[in-house]
Write a protein that holds these residues in place. Structure first.
Motif, short mmCIF file in Angstrom:
data_model
loop_
_atom_site.label_atom_id
_atom_site.label_comp_id
_atom_site.label_asym_id
_atom_site.label_seq_id
_atom_site.Cartn_x
_atom_site.Cartn_y
_atom_site.Cartn_z
N PHE A 10 -16.87 5.85 -6.87
CA PHE A 10 -15.99 4.74 -6.54
C PHE A 10 -14.80 5.22 -5.74
O PHE A 10 -14.30 6.32 -5.97
N ARG A 11 -14.32 4.39 -4.81
CA ARG A 11 -13.09 4.68 -4.07
C ARG A 11 -11.97 4.00 -4.85
O ARG A 11 -11.95 2.78 -5.00
N VAL A 12 -11.03 4.82 -5.34
CA VAL A 12 -9.94 4.34 -6.19
C VAL A 12 -8.61 4.53 -5.47
O VAL A 12 -8.37 5.58 -4.88
N THR A 13 -7.74 3.52 -5.52
CA THR A 13 -6.41 3.60 -4.92
C THR A 13 -5.41 4.05 -5.98
O THR A 13 -5.36 3.50 -7.08
N CYS A 14 -4.61 5.04 -5.63
CA CYS A 14 -3.57 5.54 -6.54
C CYS A 14 -2.49 4.47 -6.71
O CYS A 14 -2.01 3.91 -5.72
N PRO A 15 -2.08 4.18 -7.96
CA PRO A 15 -1.06 3.15 -8.18
C PRO A 15 0.33 3.58 -7.71
O PRO A 15 1.18 2.73 -7.46
N ASP A 16 0.58 4.88 -7.55
CA ASP A 16 1.90 5.35 -7.14
C ASP A 16 2.06 5.52 -5.63
O ASP A 16 3.00 5.01 -5.04
N CYS A 17 1.12 6.24 -5.00
CA CYS A 17 1.29 6.56 -3.58
C CYS A 17 0.28 5.85 -2.67
O CYS A 17 0.31 6.03 -1.47
N GLU A 18 -0.62 5.06 -3.24
CA GLU A 18 -1.63 4.28 -2.53
C GLU A 18 -2.64 5.13 -1.75
O GLU A 18 -3.30 4.65 -0.86
N ASN A 19 -2.77 6.41 -2.12
CA ASN A 19 -3.81 7.27 -1.56
C ASN A 19 -5.16 6.81 -2.10
O ASN A 19 -5.27 6.43 -3.26
N GLU A 20 -6.19 6.81 -1.25
CA GLU A 20 -7.53 6.45 -1.70
C GLU A 20 -8.34 7.71 -1.92
O GLU A 20 -8.31 8.61 -1.07
N GLN A 21 -9.03 7.77 -3.05
CA GLN A 21 -9.79 8.97 -3.41
C GLN A 21 -11.10 8.55 -4.04
O GLN A 21 -11.16 7.56 -4.76
N VAL A 22 -12.16 9.31 -3.77
CA VAL A 22 -13.48 9.03 -4.33
C VAL A 22 -13.58 9.72 -5.69
O VAL A 22 -13.30 10.91 -5.82
N VAL A 23 -14.00 8.94 -6.71
CA VAL A 23 -14.07 9.43 -8.08
C VAL A 23 -15.44 9.11 -8.65
O VAL A 23 -15.97 8.01 -8.42
#
Length: 57
Positions: free
Chosen positions: A6-19
């Protein structure tokens, strides 16, 4: 081993990362270090918003 990514957006910095959906350890944001996913023994619990399913299995 069946699981999805899944591609998840960080709640703090809005970086998208695959998890991986069944993460066995805590997954932190590569930019700010905020926890994005916590293991629960099955499917991971996501702290950020799931934007899309990258690869479903």
């Amino acid at each position: 081993m069946a699981g999805s990514f899944f591609r998840v957006t960080c709640p703090d910095c809005e970086n998208e990362q695959v998890v991986f959906g069944k993460a066995a350890s805590e997954v932190n944001c590569a930019v700010c270090g905020t926890t994005l996913a916590r293991p629960t023994g099955g499917d991971a619990e996501f702290a950020g918003e799931v934007v899309e399913t990258v690869e479903a299995r």
